[in-house]
Each structure stands twice: as C-alpha cells, then as structure tokens.
Design a protein around this motif. Structure first.
Motif, mmCIF file in Angstrom:
data_model
loop_
_atom_site.group_PDB
_atom_site.id
_atom_site.type_symbol
_atom_site.label_atom_id
_atom_site.label_comp_id
_atom_site.label_asym_id
_atom_site.label_seq_id
_atom_site.Cartn_x
_atom_site.Cartn_y
_atom_site.Cartn_z
ATOM 1 N N ALA A 1 2.392 7.850 -9.638
ATOM 2 C CA ALA A 1 2.940 6.682 -9.073
ATOM 3 C C ALA A 1 2.981 5.468 -9.678
ATOM 4 O O ALA A 1 1.979 4.674 -9.443
ATOM 5 C CB ALA A 1 2.836 6.758 -7.591
ATOM 6 N N PRO A 2 3.921 4.750 -10.393
ATOM 7 C CA PRO A 2 3.546 3.565 -11.166
ATOM 8 C C PRO A 2 3.147 2.526 -9.973
ATOM 9 O O PRO A 2 2.783 1.630 -10.350
ATOM 10 C CB PRO A 2 4.883 3.359 -12.044
ATOM 11 C CG PRO A 2 5.788 4.435 -11.836
ATOM 12 C CD PRO A 2 5.171 5.479 -11.086
ATOM 13 N N GLU A 3 4.119 2.612 -9.098
ATOM 14 C CA GLU A 3 4.096 1.707 -7.874
ATOM 15 C C GLU A 3 2.720 1.291 -7.467
ATOM 16 O O GLU A 3 2.223 0.329 -7.274
ATOM 17 C CB GLU A 3 5.057 2.069 -6.920
ATOM 18 C CG GLU A 3 6.399 2.303 -7.095
ATOM 19 C CD GLU A 3 6.675 3.788 -7.594
ATOM 20 O OE1 GLU A 3 7.778 3.912 -7.946
ATOM 21 O OE2 GLU A 3 5.757 4.550 -7.333
ATOM 22 N N GLY B 1 0.715 -1.259 0.144
ATOM 23 C CA GLY B 1 0.010 0.107 0.057
ATOM 24 C C GLY B 1 0.872 1.158 0.128
ATOM 25 O O GLY B 1 1.983 1.056 0.681
ATOM 26 N N TYR B 2 0.327 2.245 -0.575
ATOM 27 C CA TYR B 2 1.206 3.411 -0.586
ATOM 28 C C TYR B 2 1.476 4.185 0.560
ATOM 29 O O TYR B 2 0.624 3.930 1.418
ATOM 30 C CB TYR B 2 0.506 4.548 -1.769
ATOM 31 C CG TYR B 2 1.799 5.039 -2.654
ATOM 32 C CD1 TYR B 2 2.468 4.491 -3.407
ATOM 33 C CD2 TYR B 2 1.797 6.442 -2.549
ATOM 34 C CE1 TYR B 2 3.705 5.058 -4.056
ATOM 35 C CE2 TYR B 2 2.931 6.921 -3.036
ATOM 36 C CZ TYR B 2 3.848 6.361 -4.014
ATOM 37 O OH TYR B 2 4.780 7.126 -4.519
ATOM 38 N N ALA C 1 7.363 0.430 -2.838
ATOM 39 C CA ALA C 1 7.901 -0.859 -3.323
ATOM 40 C C ALA C 1 6.722 -1.428 -4.323
ATOM 41 O O ALA C 1 5.690 -1.302 -4.002
ATOM 42 C CB ALA C 1 8.293 -1.725 -2.589
ATOM 43 N N ASP C 2 7.325 -2.187 -5.340
ATOM 44 C CA ASP C 2 6.691 -3.254 -6.096
ATOM 45 C C ASP C 2 6.527 -4.518 -5.301
ATOM 46 O O ASP C 2 7.554 -5.042 -4.876
ATOM 47 C CB ASP C 2 7.413 -3.523 -7.477
ATOM 48 C CG ASP C 2 6.465 -4.396 -8.347
ATOM 49 O OD1 ASP C 2 5.628 -4.957 -7.878
ATOM 50 O OD2 ASP C 2 6.851 -4.093 -9.567
ATOM 51 N N ALA D 1 6.519 -11.103 -3.178
ATOM 52 C CA ALA D 1 5.577 -12.508 -3.572
ATOM 53 C C ALA D 1 6.383 -13.661 -4.064
ATOM 54 O O ALA D 1 6.283 -14.793 -4.084
ATOM 55 C CB ALA D 1 4.655 -11.731 -4.402
ATOM 56 N N GLN D 2 7.537 -13.050 -5.110
ATOM 57 C CA GLN D 2 8.085 -14.130 -5.793
ATOM 58 C C GLN D 2 9.179 -15.065 -4.736
ATOM 59 O O GLN D 2 9.510 -16.123 -5.031
ATOM 60 C CB GLN D 2 8.966 -13.481 -6.751
ATOM 61 C CG GLN D 2 8.450 -13.025 -8.031
ATOM 62 C CD GLN D 2 9.212 -12.454 -9.063
ATOM 63 O OE1 GLN D 2 10.024 -11.491 -8.667
ATOM 64 N NE2 GLN D 2 9.196 -12.518 -10.291
#
Length: 347
Positions: A143-145, A16-17, A103-104, A109-110
C-alpha cells in the motif's frame, strides 16, 4: 505571515492505515477529561461510533461532547468547515482533522497553506500517523498510501506493540526509520499515548529538528556526509543494537546544515524554485534558518509545492546560529539540492 503564529489555532492532521487505531485515539480525545476544548473533524461519524451518552447537543453536522470537545464531519469542503469552526463562539485549543485510512495526507495538510482565511486563523501543527506494529510491514509492501503516511509524519504512534515480539518490533521500527528518520516515535498499546505527545507539538517550531537529528547524520559533519546517504539507508551503523537498517527503495531523507549565514535574497528564490520544480518528489520540507544580518530565526515548512515560513524569534545569546534543512521524498535530486544550498551561503 504577519499574524503572530502563537495566536493561531494549532491543527493536527491525524492519519493512519485502516485498523491502525485512529478511532481509539479520537474517542479518547472526545471523551477523556483533559480540560481542553478540541474540535475533531472526521470523515464519517459512523466510523467513529461516538458514545451517545457523551453527546450534549448536536446541530446538523456538529456534535458537542460533555467534555467540551466538538466533533464534525467533512461533508464537502474542509475549508468551509474550518471557516465555520473559526466563527463559532469560544475558540478551540486545537483542531484535529482525521483523514481516511486510504488517503494520502498531503491534500489535507495543504489546505492550511492555501486558503488565506484558514491560514490567518490556523497553523498546521503536526501530522500524526497511527501505525499498526503487527501489520505495518505488510502494508508498506502493498500500500503506497501507508508509506506516504509514514514519510509525511512528524509524530508516529506505533500502536498494538503488545501483539508483536521484541524482534518484530525492532524490525518494524527500522522500516519506519528507513522511510522517515525525523518523526518522533511513540510505542503504544490501544493508543495509550499521552495526548500532549500528539497534540500541539509545535512540530514546526523546528527546535525539534535539532532534538531529533538521528545519530547517523552526526557521524561526520564534513562535506562528505552525503556519502552516508546517497543510497538510502542500507548501511547505517547499527548503534550497537544489532538492528538491521533497511534501505527503503523509493523514500529518502536529506539533511543539510551550515553554521555560516545564508543570503535570504539567494536562498528564498532558490527554495521556491526547488519546490516548484521538484515539489512532486518532495513530500515534506522544513528548516530553521540563520540569515545574514538578521537577528531573528526564520523557520519554514512545506508540503510538496506549498511553503510557509516566518521569522520566529530572536536567536538567543549563546545559541548556535546554525541553519538546518530537512527534505523527505522520493528520488530527491540530492547533489543538486546540496549544490544549490551551498550557493546560498554568504561567502
């Protein structure tokens, strides 16, 4: 995945931003009397401002709370921390990993697909994104994130809804749906969302794909339902609410289904090749599959190039043996995906 999925500890990735309200949610998990034992992994304790009265014991990077939860920081490697948690006595009901506001969530998650030990013991349960109803629309512009966090989510907590008008709320929800029509959306004030709505969702037990299929995808289930879709989301029916549907310039979602059996020997290589080649564009993929001559449902989920899947359970009597897949990403090669999927159907 040979281990029974149910034995694995569910992991929630919380994103979350900045300022959206993640901290409020984390503080509730660490202080409420919910009778569960959660481990919360945060970036920095300082950011959370844990109430000292609630701490019973602290060793170097782990605090134990008086409600049985523990809290630790990601100093260095998430995998190392996960391994440490797995070795602690007394297993947890669930683990929550907070990502930084900027963060992305993908790399976090990976982790749950990459490291074998982590994968043996834990399963990614859901990505939960806390979004600020008042500021989200602005953030999506600059904000692309913020957009990635929405696209990535299985559950979205739309927080601070008390600070916007009904019209603004409808508008921000339409923006969210244009990016991600599949996430479960909860409106909240001060993150007052039931913890059960956020944690241990089994978001990838994928029956949920069946629950949450947006109406506009069912409008017609024939070969041409991609006409609804190919230019994003700018012309969906307004469901009678008079909502504007936003076309989101660079995010798309694609839903595929068939009630004919799939050939696993064609499908699996096709899917693996697809995420290898197009994984940079595919943020999330998930599906529930009915294979030819197979009584078990197969489910998979993916983050970019990483995939995990397993046979989940028998198809029940009377259950529609239907395969469904969902892809969310940027500039998805829709025609190629559809054609590839069709070629996996047993003729």
């Amino acid at each position: 995945m040979s281990e029974a999925t149910s034995q694995k500890i569910p992991v929630t990735v919380l994103t979350g931003y900045l300022g959206a309200g993640k901290t409020t949610l984390l503080n509730r998990i660490l202080s409420e009397n919910h009778g569960k034992k959660y481990a919360v992994i945060v970036n920095e304790f300082g950011e959370i401002g844990i109430d000292n009265d609630l701490i019973i014991g602290a060793d170097e990077e782990v605090f134990e709370m008086n409600n049985g939860c523990i809290c630790c920081t990601v100093r260095g490697d998430l995998v190392r921390i996960m391994d440490g948690l797995m070795k602690r006595k007394g297993k947890f009901d669930a683990i929550i990993v907070e990502t930084t506001g900027l963060a992305d969530p993908a790399p976090v998650a990976q982790t749950f697909f990459v490291d074998e030990d982590v994968q043996k013991n834990a399963r990614l349960d859901a990505v939960v994104t806390v979004a600020d109803a008042k500021w989200l629309s602005d953030r999506l512009k600059d904000a692309p994130e913020a957009k990635n966090q929405i696209a990535f989510a299985d559950v979205i907590v739309l927080n601070k809804t008390d600070l916007v008008t009904k019209g603004e709320l409808a508008e921000v929800e339409a923006r969210i749906r244009a990016i991600n029509p599949y996430a479960k959306l909860h409106r909240a004030e001060r993150c007052s969302v039931a913890l059960a709505d956020v944690l241990d969702r089994g978001a990838f037990d994928l029956d949920r794909i069946l629950d949450i299929e947006p109406d506009f995808l069912n409008a017609d289930d024939h070969d041409h339902d991609h006409d609804h879709h190919h230019d994003g989301h700018d012309h969906h029916h307004d469901h009678g609410h008079g909502l504007k549907h936003y076309h989101d310039e660079d995010m798309q979602s694609l839903s595929l289904k068939t009630d004919k059996p799939l050939d696993p020997n064609v499908f699996m290589p096709w899917l693996q090749n697809l995420v290898q080649v197009e994984g940079g564009k595919i943020l999330r993929s998930k599906g529930i599959l009915a294979f030819h001559d197979d009584d078990d449902r197969y489910v998979f989920q993916g983050v970019h190039m990483m995939l995990e899947g397993n046979h989940q359970r028998k198809w029940n009597d009377g259950e529609r043996r239907e395969s469904r897949l969902v892809f969310i990403g940027r500039e998805l090669p829709e025609e190629a995906i559809r054609t590839g999927f069709e070629s996996c159907i047993v003729s």
